[in-house]
Motif scaffolding. Structure first.
Motif, PDB file in Angstrom:
ATOM      1  N   PRO A 108       0.823  -1.292   0.089  1.00  0.00           N
ATOM      2  CA  PRO A 108      -0.059  -0.115   0.114  1.00  0.00           C
ATOM      3  C   PRO A 108       0.754   1.012  -0.109  1.00  0.00           C
ATOM      4  O   PRO A 108       2.199   1.205  -0.005  1.00  0.00           O
ATOM      5  CB  PRO A 108      -0.654  -0.226   1.194  1.00  0.00           C
ATOM      6  N   ILE A 109       0.254   2.408  -0.024  1.00  0.00           N
ATOM      7  CA  ILE A 109       0.736   3.653  -0.256  1.00  0.00           C
ATOM      8  C   ILE A 109       0.762   4.550   1.224  1.00  0.00           C
ATOM      9  O   ILE A 109       0.218   4.107   2.136  1.00  0.00           O
ATOM     10  CB  ILE A 109       0.288   4.793  -1.261  1.00  0.00           C
ATOM     11  N   GLY A 110       1.502   5.417   1.097  1.00  0.00           N
ATOM     12  CA  GLY A 110       1.300   6.531   2.620  1.00  0.00           C
ATOM     13  C   GLY A 110       2.172   6.027   3.762  1.00  0.00           C
ATOM     14  O   GLY A 110       3.277   5.118   3.389  1.00  0.00           O
ATOM     15  N   ASP A 111       2.024   6.026   4.970  1.00  0.00           N
ATOM     16  CA  ASP A 111       2.690   5.493   6.166  1.00  0.00           C
ATOM     17  C   ASP A 111       2.133   4.435   6.425  1.00  0.00           C
ATOM     18  O   ASP A 111       1.057   4.042   6.798  1.00  0.00           O
ATOM     19  CB  ASP A 111       2.400   6.558   7.241  1.00  0.00           C
ATOM     20  N   VAL A 112       2.939   3.240   6.164  1.00  0.00           N
ATOM     21  CA  VAL A 112       2.456   1.750   5.911  1.00  0.00           C
ATOM     22  C   VAL A 112       2.825   1.217   7.529  1.00  0.00           C
ATOM     23  O   VAL A 112       4.094   1.268   7.783  1.00  0.00           O
ATOM     24  CB  VAL A 112       3.147   1.145   4.784  1.00  0.00           C
ATOM     25  N   HIS A 113       1.825   0.633   8.007  1.00  0.00           N
ATOM     26  CA  HIS A 113       1.810  -0.228   9.297  1.00  0.00           C
ATOM     27  C   HIS A 113       1.533  -1.687   8.808  1.00  0.00           C
ATOM     28  O   HIS A 113       0.451  -1.953   8.624  1.00  0.00           O
ATOM     29  CB  HIS A 113       0.957   0.386  10.374  1.00  0.00           C
ATOM     30  N   SER A 114       2.677  -2.599   8.964  1.00  0.00           N
ATOM     31  CA  SER A 114       2.335  -3.869   8.507  1.00  0.00           C
ATOM     32  C   SER A 114       1.692  -4.730   9.512  1.00  0.00           C
ATOM     33  O   SER A 114       2.255  -5.699  10.232  1.00  0.00           O
ATOM     34  CB  SER A 114       3.668  -4.469   8.026  1.00  0.00           C
ATOM     35  N   LEU A 115       0.341  -4.387   9.808  1.00  0.00           N
ATOM     36  CA  LEU A 115      -0.334  -5.215  11.010  1.00  0.00           C
ATOM     37  C   LEU A 115      -1.792  -5.118  10.765  1.00  0.00           C
ATOM     38  O   LEU A 115      -2.219  -4.203   9.844  1.00  0.00           O
ATOM     39  CB  LEU A 115       0.267  -4.660  12.262  1.00  0.00           C
ATOM     40  N   ALA A 116      -2.453  -5.887  11.465  1.00  0.00           N
ATOM     41  CA  ALA A 116      -3.954  -5.708  11.362  1.00  0.00           C
ATOM     42  C   ALA A 116      -4.854  -5.019  12.381  1.00  0.00           C
ATOM     43  O   ALA A 116      -4.029  -5.158  13.624  1.00  0.00           O
ATOM     44  CB  ALA A 116      -4.663  -7.129  11.387  1.00  0.00           C
ATOM     45  N   LEU A 117      -5.334  -4.048  12.283  1.00  0.00           N
ATOM     46  CA  LEU A 117      -6.042  -3.208  13.261  1.00  0.00           C
ATOM     47  C   LEU A 117      -7.020  -4.214  13.900  1.00  0.00           C
ATOM     48  O   LEU A 117      -7.918  -4.965  13.197  1.00  0.00           O
ATOM     49  CB  LEU A 117      -6.650  -1.811  12.698  1.00  0.00           C
ATOM     50  N   SER A 118      -7.290  -3.999  14.916  1.00  0.00           N
ATOM     51  CA  SER A 118      -8.138  -5.027  15.716  1.00  0.00           C
ATOM     52  C   SER A 118      -8.787  -4.230  17.149  1.00  0.00           C
ATOM     53  O   SER A 118      -8.404  -3.010  17.597  1.00  0.00           O
ATOM     54  CB  SER A 118      -7.660  -6.435  16.170  1.00  0.00           C
ATOM     55  N   ASP A 119      -9.432  -5.227  18.092  1.00  0.00           N
ATOM     56  CA  ASP A 119      -9.860  -4.492  19.144  1.00  0.00           C
ATOM     57  C   ASP A 119      -8.818  -5.132  20.732  1.00  0.00           C
ATOM     58  O   ASP A 119      -9.236  -4.750  21.593  1.00  0.00           O
ATOM     59  CB  ASP A 119     -11.181  -4.863  19.622  1.00  0.00           C
TER      60      ASP A 119
END
Length: 253
Positions: A108-119
């Motif tokens: 992906p583009i932009g500031d990339v975070h290689s993780l999954a958002l969750s609760d």
């Protein structure tokens, strides 16, 4: 190979059996027409977004026609290869982009975070689809070809000062059944988001992580009392399987 031919080859590689049905052909023509109109409206090159962003074109076109303020930050949960966000950049020039994508095969583009958002903060299983599109966390898929362990994080635990991001903020979520967990992971930070673009399931099935009624009720708690469906995915004569919906806050009259 010319740029135009490369686009055609890429399009053919994305073709699936259901695309060749009458409803599938109508759907793809609507996407292409929407994408062409979007690019013409904003003086963008249509061929730059074919074939990768085809499935997002109707949603993006209808969003461009909605009466939203120009978004200056896009938080993309389930970014994949930024197919939707690249179209959003046509509508909202030069936004700050924060992308969250756990699949290492996607870029992906932009500031990339290689993780999954969750609760929750922890580790989960990513079920990877054959073509990397539609891969899902903790939701097994019939087209899964591999499983990988990925990091999960609550957005409100990442040390990101959401109030320092350029406003207005659009949160886009397309995580194949994980949408409500992503929203809960924002906690009170969700109140700093101005609009949400969410893929919403269109059925109430106990085997799925949540149902649309639960999602709408949760968002209403944070003031998102206005919604508009931008696209519905039909497969033949059956009711739509999911919808792309934009949620905003509407002042009480």
């Amino acid at each position: 190979m010319s740029e135009q031919k490369t686009g055609v080859v890429g399009l053919l590689k994305k073709v699936r059996f259901y695309h060749l049905s009458p409803s599938g052909l109508v759907r793809i023509m609507c996407h292409l027409l929407s994408g062409y109109r979007l690019c013409k409206k904003h003086a963008a090159r249509f061929r730059d977004y074919v074939p990768a962003s085809i499935n997002s074109m109707t949603t993006a076109w209808n969003l461009s026609c909605a009466s939203l303020s120009p978004m200056r930050t896009i938080i993309d949960a389930g970014a994949n290869c930024s197919q939707m966000t690249k179209l959003l950049q046509i509508i909202y020039p030069n936004p700050k982009v924060l992308s969250f994508e756990p699949n290492p095969a996607c870029h992906p583009i932009g500031d990339v975070h290689s993780l999954a958002l969750s609760d929750v903060n922890g580790e989960s299983t990513l079920y990877v689809a054959k073509d990397d599109y539609g891969s899902s966390v903790d939701v097994p898929r019939p087209d899964c070809v591999s499983e990988i362990k990925v990091q999960t994080r609550r957005f409100d635990s990442m040390g990101i000062d959401i109030n320092s991001l350029p406003k207005p903020i659009l949160l886009k979520i397309d995580v194949e059944g994980y949408e409500l967990k992503v929203l809960k992971g924002f906690g009170e930070m969700l109140r700093s988001v101005d609009a949400l673009l969410v893929e919403v399931p269109n059925d109430r099935d106990d085997s799925k992580p949540y149902d649309p009624v639960e999602l709408y009720a949760y968002l209403k708690e944070f003031g998102f009392n206005n919604s508009k469906a931008l696209f519905s995915w039909f497969n033949g004569a059956q009711p739509p399987e999911y919808m792309d919906v934009v949620f905003t806050r509407q002042a009480a009259k």
